[in-house]
Write a protein that holds these residues in place. Sequence first.
Motif, short mmCIF file in Angstrom:
data_model
loop_
_atom_site.label_atom_id
_atom_site.label_comp_id
_atom_site.label_asym_id
_atom_site.label_seq_id
_atom_site.Cartn_x
_atom_site.Cartn_y
_atom_site.Cartn_z
N GLN A 79 0.85 -1.19 0.00
CA GLN A 79 0.00 0.00 0.00
C GLN A 79 0.89 1.24 0.00
N ARG A 80 0.50 2.23 -0.79
CA ARG A 80 1.17 3.52 -0.76
C ARG A 80 0.34 4.44 0.13
N ILE A 81 0.99 5.07 1.09
CA ILE A 81 0.30 5.93 2.04
C ILE A 81 0.88 7.34 1.91
N ALA A 82 0.00 8.31 1.69
CA ALA A 82 0.40 9.72 1.65
C ALA A 82 -0.43 10.46 2.69
N GLN A 83 0.22 11.35 3.42
CA GLN A 83 -0.44 12.09 4.49
C GLN A 83 0.07 13.52 4.52
N VAL A 84 -0.71 14.39 5.16
CA VAL A 84 -0.32 15.79 5.27
C VAL A 84 -0.60 16.28 6.69
N ILE A 85 0.21 17.20 7.15
CA ILE A 85 0.03 17.89 8.42
C ILE A 85 0.68 19.25 8.29
N ARG A 86 0.34 20.15 9.17
CA ARG A 86 0.93 21.50 9.15
C ARG A 86 2.11 21.52 10.12
N VAL A 87 3.18 22.20 9.74
CA VAL A 87 4.28 22.45 10.66
C VAL A 87 4.11 23.87 11.19
N ARG A 88 4.30 24.02 12.48
CA ARG A 88 4.21 25.36 13.07
C ARG A 88 5.43 26.16 12.58
N PRO A 89 5.20 27.31 11.96
CA PRO A 89 6.32 28.07 11.39
C PRO A 89 7.45 28.34 12.38
N GLU A 90 7.11 28.63 13.63
CA GLU A 90 8.15 28.91 14.63
C GLU A 90 8.92 27.65 15.04
N LYS A 91 8.44 26.47 14.63
CA LYS A 91 9.08 25.21 14.99
C LYS A 91 9.77 24.54 13.80
N LEU A 92 9.75 25.19 12.65
CA LEU A 92 10.29 24.58 11.44
C LEU A 92 11.76 24.22 11.57
N ASP A 93 12.58 25.12 12.06
CA ASP A 93 14.01 24.81 12.21
C ASP A 93 14.22 23.64 13.17
N GLU A 94 13.47 23.63 14.26
CA GLU A 94 13.57 22.53 15.22
C GLU A 94 13.16 21.20 14.57
N TYR A 95 12.09 21.22 13.79
CA TYR A 95 11.62 20.01 13.12
C TYR A 95 12.67 19.48 12.15
N ARG A 96 13.26 20.38 11.38
CA ARG A 96 14.32 19.97 10.46
C ARG A 96 15.49 19.36 11.23
N GLU A 97 15.89 20.02 12.32
CA GLU A 97 17.02 19.53 13.11
C GLU A 97 16.73 18.15 13.70
N LEU A 98 15.55 17.95 14.21
CA LEU A 98 15.17 16.64 14.76
C LEU A 98 15.33 15.54 13.71
N HIS A 99 14.96 15.84 12.48
CA HIS A 99 15.00 14.82 11.44
C HIS A 99 16.38 14.61 10.82
N ARG A 100 17.34 15.39 11.26
CA ARG A 100 18.73 15.13 10.84
C ARG A 100 19.32 13.96 11.60
N ALA A 101 18.67 13.58 12.71
CA ALA A 101 19.20 12.49 13.54
C ALA A 101 18.05 11.71 14.17
N VAL A 102 17.24 11.07 13.34
CA VAL A 102 16.15 10.25 13.85
C VAL A 102 16.77 9.06 14.59
N PRO A 103 16.33 8.80 15.82
CA PRO A 103 16.92 7.69 16.59
C PRO A 103 16.76 6.35 15.86
N GLU A 104 17.80 5.55 15.92
CA GLU A 104 17.78 4.24 15.26
C GLU A 104 16.64 3.37 15.78
N ALA A 105 16.29 3.50 17.06
CA ALA A 105 15.19 2.72 17.61
C ALA A 105 13.86 3.07 16.92
N VAL A 106 13.68 4.32 16.57
CA VAL A 106 12.47 4.75 15.86
C VAL A 106 12.47 4.20 14.44
N LEU A 107 13.61 4.30 13.77
CA LEU A 107 13.72 3.77 12.41
C LEU A 107 13.52 2.25 12.41
#
Length: 107
Positions: A2-30
Amino acid sequence: MQRIAQVIRVRPEKLDEYRELHRAVPEAVLGRLRECHIANYSIHLLGDRLFSYFEYHGDDLAADLAAMADDEATQEWWKLTDPCQERVPEAGSGDWWTPMEQVFLME
């Protein structure tokens, strides 16, 4: 698969934080994503909207998503990422990431 596509809004003031978090997703989560039969997972940004796409290779998406939600490492990850996000106006009740309709596929 199955192909799954989803959308959500990112809070503009949290965009840099969100990008930074995804530079190092924990291996346990992956690892949990892989255990839940999720592959080829990506998140894209346009304006204040995040678009995610993944391929599900299991037999029971609801059960695998429930197992993911019960996972301690995933819960800790969501404590970091959820404050960066907010539901889109089109979200149904109970939706966080909102499913998108596939209107075209070329294979």
